[in-house]
Scaffold this motif. Structure first.
Motif, short mmCIF file in Angstrom:
data_model
loop_
_atom_site.label_atom_id
_atom_site.label_comp_id
_atom_site.label_asym_id
_atom_site.label_seq_id
_atom_site.Cartn_x
_atom_site.Cartn_y
_atom_site.Cartn_z
N ARG A 271 76.87 56.89 46.82
CA ARG A 271 76.90 55.60 47.52
C ARG A 271 76.94 55.80 49.03
NH1 ARG A 271 77.98 50.96 45.06
NH2 ARG A 271 79.02 50.17 46.92
N ALA B 189 73.49 56.95 50.40
CA ALA B 189 72.53 55.84 50.46
C ALA B 189 72.87 54.90 51.61
CB ALA B 189 72.52 55.08 49.13
N HIS B 190 74.15 54.63 51.79
CA HIS B 190 74.58 53.77 52.90
C HIS B 190 74.22 54.40 54.24
CE1 HIS B 190 77.08 51.04 55.25
NE2 HIS B 190 77.51 52.12 55.88
N HIS C 222 70.47 54.27 54.93
CA HIS C 222 70.04 52.92 55.27
C HIS C 222 70.47 52.58 56.71
CE1 HIS C 222 68.96 48.75 54.87
NE2 HIS C 222 70.19 48.39 55.20
N LEU D 293 64.02 50.09 52.53
CA LEU D 293 64.43 49.96 51.13
C LEU D 293 63.46 50.64 50.17
CD1 LEU D 293 65.89 46.36 50.89
CD2 LEU D 293 67.08 48.52 50.65
N LEU E 3 64.35 54.28 50.20
CA LEU E 3 65.59 54.52 49.46
C LEU E 3 65.37 54.41 47.96
CD1 LEU E 3 68.19 52.62 51.68
CD2 LEU E 3 67.80 55.08 51.54
N ASP E 4 64.55 53.46 47.56
CA ASP E 4 64.25 53.28 46.14
C ASP E 4 63.53 54.52 45.59
OD1 ASP E 4 64.29 51.61 43.81
OD2 ASP E 4 62.12 51.35 44.07
N ALA F 141 66.02 57.30 45.29
CA ALA F 141 66.90 57.09 44.13
C ALA F 141 66.23 57.58 42.85
CB ALA F 141 67.28 55.62 44.01
N TYR G 25 74.18 56.49 44.09
CA TYR G 25 73.09 56.29 45.05
C TYR G 25 72.27 55.06 44.64
CZ TYR G 25 69.49 57.65 48.42
OH TYR G 25 68.62 57.67 49.48
N ARG H 33 74.10 51.67 45.16
CA ARG H 33 74.10 51.19 46.56
C ARG H 33 72.73 50.67 46.95
NH1 ARG H 33 75.91 48.06 49.82
NH2 ARG H 33 75.67 48.57 52.00
N VAL H 34 71.67 51.31 46.48
CA VAL H 34 70.31 50.83 46.78
C VAL H 34 70.11 49.44 46.18
CG1 VAL H 34 67.85 51.23 46.41
CG2 VAL H 34 69.32 53.13 47.07
N ARG I 46 69.30 45.93 48.16
CA ARG I 46 68.20 45.02 47.80
C ARG I 46 68.72 43.59 47.62
NH1 ARG I 46 63.44 46.27 46.77
NH2 ARG I 46 62.64 48.34 46.46
#
Length: 89
Positions: free
Chosen positions: A22, A25-26, A29, A35, A38-39, A42, A58, A61-62, A66
């Motif tokens: 998490r 990912a934070h 971003h 996004l 990040l997707d 993931a 991860y 959080r993505v 979203r």
């Protein structure tokens, strides 16, 4: 210079790998990753990372990012609609 977000040592009985995912990912971003990037990350992490809970954190959080983006977009759209000039005849 960048700052690292660390998972705390007290996780309430949850696996620290989840919170590390998490946090990563934070951080990504916050550093400007889009996004869709990040997707994609993931999905790659889910396939290749040795810690499944890291991948789950991860991805969680993505998904939250979203949902936050969708809520902001909806609110801004409604605001723009309410403030749109009306046609007069």
């Amino acid at each position: 210079m960048s700052l690292m977000t660390l998972a705390t040592t007290i996780t309430g009985g949850h696996d620290p790998d989840y919170y590390a995912g998490r946090a990563d990912a934070h951080d990504e971003h916050t550093q400007g990753a889009a996004l869709h990037v990040l997707d994609h990350r993931a999905h790659v992490i889910a396939d290749l990372h040795p810690a499944p809970l890291y991948a789950a954190g991860y991805a969680a959080r993505v998904l939250e990012l979203r949902a936050e983006t969708a809520a902001i977009t909806a609110a801004e759209t409604e605001l723009a609609h309410d403030n749109a000039p009306t046609a007069t005849s």
